[in-house]
Enzyme design. Structure first.
Site, PDB file in Angstrom:
ATOM      1  N   ARG A 107      30.248 -17.396   2.373  1.00 26.88           N
ATOM      2  CA  ARG A 107      30.286 -17.224   0.916  1.00 26.88           C
ATOM      3  C   ARG A 107      30.252 -15.741   0.537  1.00 26.88           C
ATOM      4  NH1 ARG A 107      27.028 -16.428  -3.564  1.00 26.88           N
ATOM      5  NH2 ARG A 107      27.593 -17.632  -5.416  1.00 26.88           N
ATOM      6  N   TYR A 216      29.478 -25.625  12.052  1.00 21.55           N
ATOM      7  CA  TYR A 216      30.849 -25.134  12.219  1.00 21.55           C
ATOM      8  C   TYR A 216      30.835 -23.610  12.302  1.00 21.55           C
ATOM      9  CZ  TYR A 216      30.677 -24.567   7.055  1.00 21.55           C
ATOM     10  OH  TYR A 216      30.322 -24.238   5.763  1.00 21.55           O
ATOM     11  N   ASP A 296      29.748 -25.340 -11.440  1.00 22.73           N
ATOM     12  CA  ASP A 296      28.492 -26.094 -11.410  1.00 22.73           C
ATOM     13  C   ASP A 296      27.871 -26.244 -12.796  1.00 22.73           C
ATOM     14  OD1 ASP A 296      28.680 -26.420  -8.698  1.00 22.73           O
ATOM     15  OD2 ASP A 296      27.030 -25.072  -8.176  1.00 22.73           O
TER      16      ASP A 296
END
Ligand SMILES: Cc1cc2nc3c(=O)[nH]c(=O)nc-3n(C[C@H](O)[C@H](O)[C@H](O)COP(=O)(O)OP(=O)(O)OC[C@H]3O[C@@H](n4cnc5c(N)ncnc54)[C@H](O)[C@@H]3O)c2cc1C
Length: 390
Positions: A107, A216, A296
């Site tokens: 991110r 991952y 969001d």
């Protein structure tokens, strides 16, 4: 104040993508962020092919390809035995599609890429230390009032201020987000420490009763992103900075295979965090006058499909296109909502279903084969071409 001016509240991925898309279309943009400065926070996130294409349409293709990786075929593993449960063999390999593949990225890398692109177009666009307190609207614009007593005016305001949005509370919904009864743990582990526990491949979701454990690689495989999501009865705080201990993470994943517990033991307490997951009921509207919600702030969702950031990016790309296509704010917002509400509601419901399947007490292979994560259409929404009718 010009007719094509926007105040954006919140410099998360949604707000920054909207800022970049509008600056590129010649708008005057100011992004107001409450944090004193933009720091490297967060860990791995996933981008849908459509979100990646949306970012590429803003000139970020090369940077994105350099810092992210196509999502490898994600395998489900039995939590206790480590046995692979479903091969996803009918899904095309993501590596084949370059920028049009689902991608994993840190991110912080995406955030830095977006903020650099915004600042390159207008060095004054991004304003930190500006916490929105409340806003007021008049016929031609919106006035934002900040905690430090300052104010700013623009033709419209985009609220990208996250799950606990101040704008949502003032104009749309006074209720508080509800605790979803789930806690998430997250950490990043250097590849060398993680390697002994990577049996079964790079990207694996271990599924067990009430708990899943997903790993991952990011940053060229140098780091393994680990996230555990577990049902819990005890309330947990929200946010991205609550430290967690290796012992409490391990206690939650007791009974899981040694690849899972080994990765947890390899975690360093410095970057191990936990947070409670919160949800809100869908809103019947996302805009009021010259104010519109995005990401969001409009629609927080659970992370079981990894589509939260992708939805915010999709919103931003569509909203900028709608504002370009319709000169009246009301028409632009109507076109944005038409292109987004059904899409977001589908993802919200499918995310809940995904959680129910992968956190179920019994492992149901046919249900896993038919899980929303196997549905390519869910990931294929393209914000660059979605119809913009009012
Ligand atoms: C610090 C941080 C770290 C994260 N790390 C991860 C991660 O590792 N993995 C993952 O999957 N997801 C992570 N997320 C969540 C994920 O990025 C979002 O769910 C998704 O990208 C949607 O983004 P958004 O822009 O709608 O909201 P957010 O990313 O929540 O951004 C909202 C922004 O608005 C700002 N803001 C809030 N209120 C005000 C106010 N009154 N005035 C001014 N500014 C305000 C916040 O400081 C924040 O920067 C993180 C979010 C944050 C904020």
């Amino acid at each position: 104040m010009t007719h094509r001016s926007a105040a954006i509240v919140g410099a998360g991925l949604g707000g920054l993508t909207a800022a970049l898309a509008l600056l590129q279309r010649g708008w005057r943009v100011r992004v107001f962020e409450r944090a004193p400065l933009l720091r490297e926070v967060g860990a791995g996130i996933s981008l849908s092919p459509g979100a990646a294409a949306g970012l590429a349409s803003l000139g970020l293709e090369r940077a994105l390809l350099a810092t992210s990786a196509a999502v490898p075929r994600v395998l489900f593993a039995h939590y206790e035995t480590g046995r692979m449960l479903v091969a996803n063999s009918d899904r095309p390999s993501a590596e084949d599609h370059g920028i049009r593949s689902a991608r994993h990225i840190h991110r912080a890398d995406l955030h830095a890429m977006l903020s650099a692109a915004v600042s390159a177009l207008d060095p004054h666009a991004l304003q930190c230390n500006r916490r929105l307190d409340y806003l007021a609207q008049h016929a031609g614009g919106v006035v934002a009032h900040f905690g430090d007593g300052s104010r700013a005016e623009a033709a419209l305001l985009i609220a990208a201020d996250g799950t606990r949005s101040t704008v949502r509370r003032q104009l749309f919904d006074r209720s508080a987000p509800q605790f979803a009864g789930q806690v998430a743990f997250r950490c990043l582990i250097p590849r060398a420490s993680a390697q002994p526990f990577m049996g079964g491949g790079n990207a694996v979701v271990s599924i067990g009763p009430s708990r899943i454990f997903h790993r991952y690689p990011i940053r060229g495989g140098s780091l393994i992103n680990v996230v555990g999501i577990a049902r819990t009865d005890s309330w947990q705080a929200e946010g991205w900075n609550t430290p967690a201990s290796v012992e409490e993470f391990l206690a939650v994943y007791q009974g899981f295979h040694a690849d899972v517990t080994g990765l947890i033991r390899a975690a360093s307490a410095e970057n191990l965090i936990k947070w409670g997951l919160y949800v809100r009921p869908p809103l019947d509207r996302w805009s009021r006058g010259r104010v519109v919600l995005l990401g969001d702030a409009a629609h927080p969702i659970l992370p079981f499909l990894g589509l939260g950031a992708a939805l915010a990016i999709e919103d931003a790309v569509v909203l900028a296109r709608a504002l370009d296509a319709h000169s009246a704010v009301e028409s632009a917002f109507a076109a944005y909502l038409n292109a987004r509400v059904a899409r977001v509601e589908t993802v919200r419901l499918q995310t809940i279903r995904q959680g129910e399947i992968i956190q179920a007490g019994t492992i149901d292979i046919p249900a896993l084969n038919a899980a929303p994560s196997q549905d390519a259409d869910l990931f294929d929404y393209d914000p660059c071409t979605a119809a913009l009718q009012r």
